[in-house]
Design a protein around this motif. Structure first.
Motif, PDB file in Angstrom:
ATOM      1  N   UNK A 253       0.910  -1.233   0.093  1.00  0.00           N
ATOM      2  CA  UNK A 253       0.211  -0.036  -0.132  1.00  0.00           C
ATOM      3  C   UNK A 253       0.832   1.292  -0.175  1.00  0.00           C
ATOM      4  N   UNK A 254       0.271   2.213  -0.497  1.00  0.00           N
ATOM      5  CA  UNK A 254       1.214   3.546  -0.645  1.00  0.00           C
ATOM      6  C   UNK A 254       1.641   3.764   0.886  1.00  0.00           C
ATOM      7  N   UNK A 255       0.790   3.757   1.856  1.00  0.00           N
ATOM      8  CA  UNK A 255       1.169   4.231   3.237  1.00  0.00           C
ATOM      9  C   UNK A 255       2.626   3.451   3.615  1.00  0.00           C
ATOM     10  N   UNK A 256       2.385   2.098   3.375  1.00  0.00           N
ATOM     11  CA  UNK A 256       3.427   1.078   3.742  1.00  0.00           C
ATOM     12  C   UNK A 256       4.634   1.510   2.912  1.00  0.00           C
ATOM     13  N   UNK A 257       4.457   1.864   1.503  1.00  0.00           N
ATOM     14  CA  UNK A 257       5.681   2.161   0.679  1.00  0.00           C
ATOM     15  C   UNK A 257       6.410   3.494   1.274  1.00  0.00           C
ATOM     16  N   UNK A 258       5.422   4.401   1.859  1.00  0.00           N
ATOM     17  CA  UNK A 258       6.185   5.734   2.352  1.00  0.00           C
ATOM     18  C   UNK A 258       6.944   5.418   3.459  1.00  0.00           C
ATOM     19  N   UNK A 259       6.650   4.447   4.306  1.00  0.00           N
ATOM     20  CA  UNK A 259       7.340   4.142   5.591  1.00  0.00           C
ATOM     21  C   UNK A 259       8.564   3.588   5.118  1.00  0.00           C
ATOM     22  N   UNK A 268      15.913   7.377  -4.609  1.00  0.00           N
ATOM     23  CA  UNK A 268      15.070   7.519  -5.643  1.00  0.00           C
ATOM     24  C   UNK A 268      14.442   6.079  -5.979  1.00  0.00           C
ATOM     25  N   UNK A 269      13.599   5.844  -6.885  1.00  0.00           N
ATOM     26  CA  UNK A 269      12.928   4.555  -7.209  1.00  0.00           C
ATOM     27  C   UNK A 269      12.309   4.586  -8.524  1.00  0.00           C
ATOM     28  N   UNK A 270      12.127   3.620  -9.027  1.00  0.00           N
ATOM     29  CA  UNK A 270      11.313   3.354 -10.393  1.00  0.00           C
ATOM     30  C   UNK A 270       9.941   2.532 -10.149  1.00  0.00           C
ATOM     31  N   UNK A 271       8.924   3.073 -10.729  1.00  0.00           N
ATOM     32  CA  UNK A 271       7.634   2.453 -10.505  1.00  0.00           C
ATOM     33  C   UNK A 271       6.871   2.506 -11.649  1.00  0.00           C
ATOM     34  N   UNK A 272       5.669   1.948 -11.779  1.00  0.00           N
ATOM     35  CA  UNK A 272       4.960   1.800 -13.062  1.00  0.00           C
ATOM     36  C   UNK A 272       4.134   2.779 -13.032  1.00  0.00           C
ATOM     37  N   UNK A 273       3.561   3.360 -14.221  1.00  0.00           N
ATOM     38  CA  UNK A 273       2.676   4.603 -14.296  1.00  0.00           C
ATOM     39  C   UNK A 273       1.538   4.485 -13.110  1.00  0.00           C
ATOM     40  N   UNK A 276       2.302   4.758  -9.793  1.00  0.00           N
ATOM     41  CA  UNK A 276       2.645   6.429  -9.511  1.00  0.00           C
ATOM     42  C   UNK A 276       1.323   7.217  -9.266  1.00  0.00           C
ATOM     43  N   UNK A 277       0.058   6.767 -10.051  1.00  0.00           N
ATOM     44  CA  UNK A 277      -1.024   7.419 -10.201  1.00  0.00           C
ATOM     45  C   UNK A 277      -1.653   7.191  -8.518  1.00  0.00           C
ATOM     46  N   UNK A 278      -1.413   6.066  -8.040  1.00  0.00           N
ATOM     47  CA  UNK A 278      -1.827   5.678  -6.720  1.00  0.00           C
ATOM     48  C   UNK A 278      -1.076   6.688  -5.616  1.00  0.00           C
ATOM     49  N   UNK A 279       0.278   6.803  -5.850  1.00  0.00           N
ATOM     50  CA  UNK A 279       1.216   7.403  -4.972  1.00  0.00           C
ATOM     51  C   UNK A 279       0.641   8.870  -5.072  1.00  0.00           C
ATOM     52  N   UNK A 280       0.362   9.478  -6.070  1.00  0.00           N
ATOM     53  CA  UNK A 280       0.337  10.862  -6.380  1.00  0.00           C
ATOM     54  C   UNK A 280      -1.333  11.106  -5.690  1.00  0.00           C
ATOM     55  N   UNK A 281      -2.251  10.068  -6.147  1.00  0.00           N
ATOM     56  CA  UNK A 281      -3.592  10.441  -5.368  1.00  0.00           C
ATOM     57  C   UNK A 281      -3.439  10.377  -3.900  1.00  0.00           C
ATOM     58  N   UNK A 282      -2.636   9.473  -3.526  1.00  0.00           N
ATOM     59  CA  UNK A 282      -2.474   9.264  -1.971  1.00  0.00           C
ATOM     60  C   UNK A 282      -1.985  10.697  -1.304  1.00  0.00           C
ATOM     61  N   UNK A 283      -0.763  10.963  -1.990  1.00  0.00           N
ATOM     62  CA  UNK A 283      -0.100  12.271  -1.602  1.00  0.00           C
ATOM     63  C   UNK A 283      -1.149  13.463  -1.500  1.00  0.00           C
ATOM     64  N   UNK A 284      -1.883  13.604  -2.742  1.00  0.00           N
ATOM     65  CA  UNK A 284      -2.818  14.650  -2.727  1.00  0.00           C
ATOM     66  C   UNK A 284      -3.881  14.812  -1.779  1.00  0.00           C
ATOM     67  N   UNK A 285      -4.601  13.450  -1.571  1.00  0.00           N
ATOM     68  CA  UNK A 285      -5.676  13.429  -0.729  1.00  0.00           C
ATOM     69  C   UNK A 285      -5.250  13.646   0.716  1.00  0.00           C
ATOM     70  N   UNK A 286      -4.057  13.009   1.079  1.00  0.00           N
ATOM     71  CA  UNK A 286      -3.737  13.275   2.769  1.00  0.00           C
ATOM     72  C   UNK A 286      -2.742  14.212   3.044  1.00  0.00           C
ATOM     73  N   UNK A 287      -2.231  15.000   2.087  1.00  0.00           N
ATOM     74  CA  UNK A 287      -1.356  16.042   2.353  1.00  0.00           C
ATOM     75  C   UNK A 287      -0.217  15.602   2.623  1.00  0.00           C
ATOM     76  N   UNK A 288       0.234  14.534   2.673  1.00  0.00           N
ATOM     77  CA  UNK A 288       1.559  14.067   3.010  1.00  0.00           C
ATOM     78  C   UNK A 288       2.627  14.257   1.851  1.00  0.00           C
ATOM     79  N   UNK A 289       3.919  14.285   2.281  1.00  0.00           N
ATOM     80  CA  UNK A 289       4.928  14.344   1.220  1.00  0.00           C
ATOM     81  C   UNK A 289       5.846  13.429   1.286  1.00  0.00           C
ATOM     82  N   UNK A 290       6.875  13.290   0.096  1.00  0.00           N
ATOM     83  CA  UNK A 290       7.552  12.044   0.212  1.00  0.00           C
ATOM     84  C   UNK A 290       8.586  12.599   1.202  1.00  0.00           C
TER      85      UNK A 290
END
Length: 386
Positions: A253-259, A268-273, A276-290
């Motif tokens: 999950x994105x939250x697990x990934x951020x930890x 840095x890291x490489x992910x599928x598009x 990345x959409x999931x990651x971008x959505x989670x950051x936008x909705x939660x207000x969290x940052x990398x």
């Protein structure tokens, strides 16, 4: 078909020097330059301390690969031999890859989760006479004629092998690995990736990413897919630390990934598009940052949603958009969002040709398309597989 706005500046990339030594020889030079630096580490999870993480320095990894190469040579492995790898993402996978190359052979990835029929086809079609595996993965391999060479967690089976590297001359056009396509257009096809193509990819990617000593690259893709080449070799050949995560079966999950990014201080890291959409959505909705350690994100594989690109810009973290088939050694073009003026509409191009690569847009008669017309992408240069 590729639309003209998707590809920037088609044509030959600027000529840059490309190391013509074997991939393992370039790595050995890095090992001499940074012997005590961590070369590879196994990512156990977000709650594992760095001090408890299994890892090898450049000197240790190089030495173990040399010993494995001697064992393989004794089994008859040599120039242009094919050796299967059925090893989970771990420090052992890095030892196996480099050891096979040092013996002059090409590695053939064998995902232990593949069905037995596909594994049998890969072994038979590639002609692999030896398979490097772990005790826990060996049981999943089909019975066949290939000889098994097992690596345990402590590499105790390599302790009695000679220390000096074997004297094997590998040319730049020798096969470094055989990556099998998915078979979506028929039977799976083995693509012969050369040492020249891999060193070119590694050096081009390291230059584009700004990758080098002191940085940590999180490896996520299955080694059976060409995307893994763009994770493993730019890190190892540039002196950076490769973090083997082993999440290719199911990304966390994105939250697990951020930890994980925070715990392992990932650069840095490489992910599928799609991810990345999931990651971008989670950051936008939660207000969290990398985490502050993250300096760039590589992604590719599908068309990008412009609205997510526009929202991502607020993070200030560059996106590196990659494109290319396996036959171009994983990647033919890069687009670095931090080095090009962004489009107002949020569209993300696939970019320009990587170093020493020629990219053209051609029509059905193999002629350049007119400006503004769509066309097919044609690739030439050092990146091409055999």
């Amino acid at each position: 078909m590729i639309a003209p706005q998707d590809l920037l500046n088609p044509g030959l990339s600027p000529g840059t020097s490309c190391d013509t030594a074997g991939v393992h020889d370039v790595f050995a030079r890095r090992a001499r330059e940074h012997p005590g630096t961590t070369a590879v580490a196994s990512v156990a999870g977000p709650d594992t301390a760095w001090a408890d993480t299994e890892r090898l320095t450049f000197a240790e990894l190089d030495a173990l690969a040399d010993r494995l190469a001697h064992r393989l040579t004794a089994l008859g492995v040599g120039i242009e031999s094919r050796v299967g790898i059925c090893v989970e993402p771990s420090v052992g996978l890095a030892v196996a890859i480099l050891g096979i190359m040092k013996a002059g052979a090409a590695f053939v990835p064998l995902d232990p989760d593949y069905p037995a029929a596909r594994l049998s086809h890969l072994l038979e079609h590639s002609g692999a006479a030896v398979v490097v595996a772990q005790p826990e993965t060996a049981a999943r391999l089909p019975h066949g004629d290939a000889e098994l060479l097992l690596l345990d967690a402590g590499f105790t089976e390599l302790a009695g092998e000679p220390a000096p590297p074997p004297r094997v001359e590998v040319g730049p056009d020798s096969t470094a690995c055989v990556i099998y396509t998915s078979g979506s257009t028929g039977a799976p096809k083995g693509v012969l990736i050369t040492h020249r193509g891999l060193t070119n990819l590694a050096q081009a990617a390291a230059g584009t990413f700004g990758l080098g000593p002191g940085q940590r690259f999180l490896q996520l893709a299955s080694v059976s897919f060409s995307a893994a080449l763009e994770e493993i070799f730019p890190a190892l050949l540039s002196g950076a630390t490769l973090l083997m995560a082993g999440y290719h079966r199911a990304l966390p999950t994105v939250r697990h990934f951020l930890r994980i990014l925070e715990r392992y201080e990932v650069t840095g890291f490489e992910i599928t598009t799609a991810y990345w959409h999931q990651l971008a959505d989670e950051l936008a909705e939660s207000g969290r940052r990398l985490p502050d350690t993250v300096r760039w994100v590589v992604m590719g594989g599908d068309r990008v949603r412009p609205d997510r690109v526009l929202a991502w810009r607020e993070s200030g973290i560059p996106l590196i958009h990659v494109y290319g088939p396996t036959e171009s050694t994983a990647t033919a073009t890069y687009h670095h969002s931090g080095r090009t003026a962004p489009r107002a509409d949020g569209l993300l191009p696939i970019g320009t040709a990587i170093d020493n690569t020629d990219v053209r847009l051609l029509d059905g008669d193999l002629l350049p398309v007119a400006r503004g017309d769509a066309g097919e992408v044609f690739v030439a240069g050092r990146a091409l597989a055999r």
